[in-house]
Every structure is written in structure tokens, then in C-alpha cells.
Design an enzyme around this catalytic site. Structure first.
Site, PDB file in Angstrom:
ATOM      1  N   HIS A   1       0.855  -1.201   0.000  1.00 60.85           N
ATOM      2  CA  HIS A   1       0.000   0.000   0.000  1.00 60.85           C
ATOM      3  C   HIS A   1       0.885   1.244   0.000  1.00 60.85           C
ATOM      4  CE1 HIS A   1      -2.880   3.040   1.099  1.00 60.85           C
ATOM      5  NE2 HIS A   1      -3.825   2.198   0.728  1.00 60.85           N
TER       6      HIS A   1
ATOM      7  N   GLU B   1      -4.026   1.301  -7.318  1.00 65.42           N
ATOM      8  CA  GLU B   1      -4.477   2.463  -6.551  1.00 65.42           C
ATOM      9  C   GLU B   1      -3.618   3.673  -6.913  1.00 65.42           C
ATOM     10  OE1 GLU B   1      -6.739   1.350  -2.747  1.00 65.42           O
ATOM     11  OE2 GLU B   1      -4.638   1.476  -2.249  1.00 65.42           O
TER      12      GLU B   1
HETATM   13  P1  PGA Z   1      -9.856   5.655  -0.174  1.00 65.22           P
HETATM   14  O1  PGA Z   1      -8.611   4.721   0.184  1.00 65.22           O
HETATM   15  O2  PGA Z   1     -10.987   4.780  -0.651  1.00 65.22           O
HETATM   16  O3  PGA Z   1     -10.181   6.352   1.112  1.00 65.22           O
HETATM   17  O4  PGA Z   1      -9.410   6.595  -1.243  1.00 65.22           O
HETATM   18  C1  PGA Z   1      -8.276   3.612  -0.598  1.00 65.22           C
HETATM   19  C2  PGA Z   1      -7.057   2.924  -0.032  1.00 65.22           C
HETATM   20  O5  PGA Z   1      -6.122   3.621   0.419  1.00 65.22           O
HETATM   21  O6  PGA Z   1      -6.954   1.687  -0.028  1.00 65.22           O
END
Ligand code: PGA
Length: 252
Positions: A100, A169
């Protein structure tokens, strides 16, 4: 052909105390009663402190618990505060999030991430591996180069592709309310799938999820991209209503 199976993964980050089980109860009740015959799976990634109690709670096969990280040494070590994949697995979770951007920004580089993935696989944990470009990299049209590096420096053919889920992401989208446009996102997801096939030297079928500002109000747009196999949901996953509405609206 696109797969019909969808993942809805809640990433609670640093949120939750034992009482927060009430959120899971509501999600569990919804899923148990859901007459929708769609094939989906819900995974809730909690802090380490809740892994054991939450894992014990779930009886519904459609729901699992995930850790949000693990240490790069597989079992025991003398690293103060560290928690290994072995220790997580003994508490019940089946999954662990790795890579992440929150953890990359705190020092998880590709060498460490490769070790973490090996440790997780050794302990039979399934991996939700996060990748994504930052704002500058997007502006410089470096997205594919960055994603290729993040995937190819960490994943290897010897890892069992069946143990891996990839979550795309974009860092500029996490917690900002901004989501990629349909064309950019669909091209990127398709490129990631191609990169995975090259790394594993076969057509892998590794699920590729999208994460970043997913909300009940925007989830429907993602249905336009059948290659997206599910979602990693941060902020909105801390509310049972929002999380359930995301699933409901997706299939509406
Ligand atoms: P968010 O976070 O949906 O608050 O943008 C996603 C994540 O960091 O996994």
C-alpha cells in the site's frame, strides 16, 4: 473474457476497536440476506488488534478478514513491534495487503516487498498487492513505466499466481475524491493484466482491482470497465451503510 467474480475489499487503515464489530455485523447480515445471485466476495482488512476477534465472527464464506501488512521475516525475530505472516495466519485471516502506498512511503521498497510476499506465501496467506503512480508520474505520462517496475521488481514466476490479487491504486486518487477517467483506467487495468501475463509467462487470471475514492455515488461508473475485478475501498468502508450501498449500487 472478463470474469464475473468481484471483490469488495474494505481497508480500515488505523480505524476500529472491538465495538466496531457492529459494522461487520451489519455487512454480514446484508450479505447473508442478499438474494442477488451475483458472485462476489467481501474482505475486511482490519488493524492487527482486531484480526483474531473478527476472524472468529465470520461464518459466511463470502466474507474474509485481511491484515494490512506483515513483517518481512516469515515467523519469529527480535524486531520490536513487528508482526509476521505466521503470527497473522494463526489468528485466522486468509489475506494480507502488501505494498500500500502508505507503507511504501514509510520505507517498503521493492526489495522488502519481495521478502514480505515470500513470507506471506510461505504462510499460505493470499496477497492483495497494491501498486499505483503518483500525480507527477501521471502528469509525466510515466504510469505504465512505474507500474511495470512495481510489478516486475517484486513479483516472480515462482510465486503462485493463484495467491495474488493486484490492486491498482493511483496515489493521487487515494482519499482525494478524484477518480481516473474511464479511458485512462480501462487502458491501465488492461496493461497491468498484460504485464502480469509477461511476468508469470502464462495467462494468469490474477484479479486486478481498482482503489482510490470509491464511493456509493461513483461506483456505477466502474461497471463500464468489465476488466476491473473489484475494489479496494478505504474511507467508505468504515461505514456499513456506505460499504453496503457500494455493493448494491454496483449491481443496480
Ligand atoms: P480511499 O482509500 O478509498 O479512502 O481513497 C483507498 C485505499 O487507500 O486503499
Amino acid at each position: 473474457m472478463a470474469n464475473n467474480m468481484r471483490y469488495f475489499i474494505g481497508n480500515w487503515k488505523m480505524f476500529g476497536i472491538p465495538n466496531s464489530l457492529s459494522i461487520l455485523r451489519k455487512i454480514n447480515a446484508f450479505i447473508t440476506k442478499d438474494k442477488n445471485n451475483k458472485i462476489y466476495k467481501v474482505i475486511i482488512a482490519t488493524p492487527f488488534t482486531l484480526l483474531e476477534s473478527f476472524s472468529k465472527y465470520f461464518t459466511n464464506k463470502k466474507i474474509s478478514v485481511s491484515a494490512q501488512n506483515c513483517f518481512h521475516i516469515s515467523q519469529y525475530s527480535s524486531n520490536t513491534g513487528a508482526i509476521s505472516a505466521f503470527m497473522i495466519k494463526k489468528l485466522g485471516p486468509k489475506y494480507v495487503i502488501l505494498g500500500h502506498s502508505d507503507n511504501r512511503s514509510e520505507g517498503d521498497d521493492e526489495i522488502i516487498l519481495k521478502k514480505k510476499i515470500s513470507a506471506a506465501i510461505e504462510n499460505n496467506l493470499l496477497i492483495i498487492f497494491c501498486i499505483g503512480e503518483n500525480k507527477k508520474e501521471k502528469q509525466d505520462k510515466q504510469t505504465n513505466t512505474v507500474l511495470k517496475r512495481q510489478l516486475s521488481k517484486v513479483l516472480e514466476k515462482k510465486f503462485n499466481a493463484k495467491n495474488i490479487i493486484v490492486a491498482y491504486e493511483p496515489i493521487w486518487s487515494i482519499g482525494t475524491g478524484k477518480i481516473p477517467d474511464v479511458l485512462y483506467l480501462s487502458k491501465t487495468i488492461i496493461s497491468i493484466k498484460k504485464m502480469l501475463n509477461i511476468i508469470f509467462e502464462t495467462k494468469t487470471n490474477i484479479p486486478v482491482l481498482y482503489g482510490g475514492s470509491v464511493e456509493p455515488s461513483n461506483i456505477k461508473q466502474f461497471r463500464l470497465i468489465p476488466e476491473i475485478d473489484g475494489f479496494l475501498i478505504g474511507g467508505a468502508s468504515k461505514s456499513a451503510k456506505k460499504f453496503i450501498d457500494i455493493i448494491k449500487n454496483y449491481y443496480k
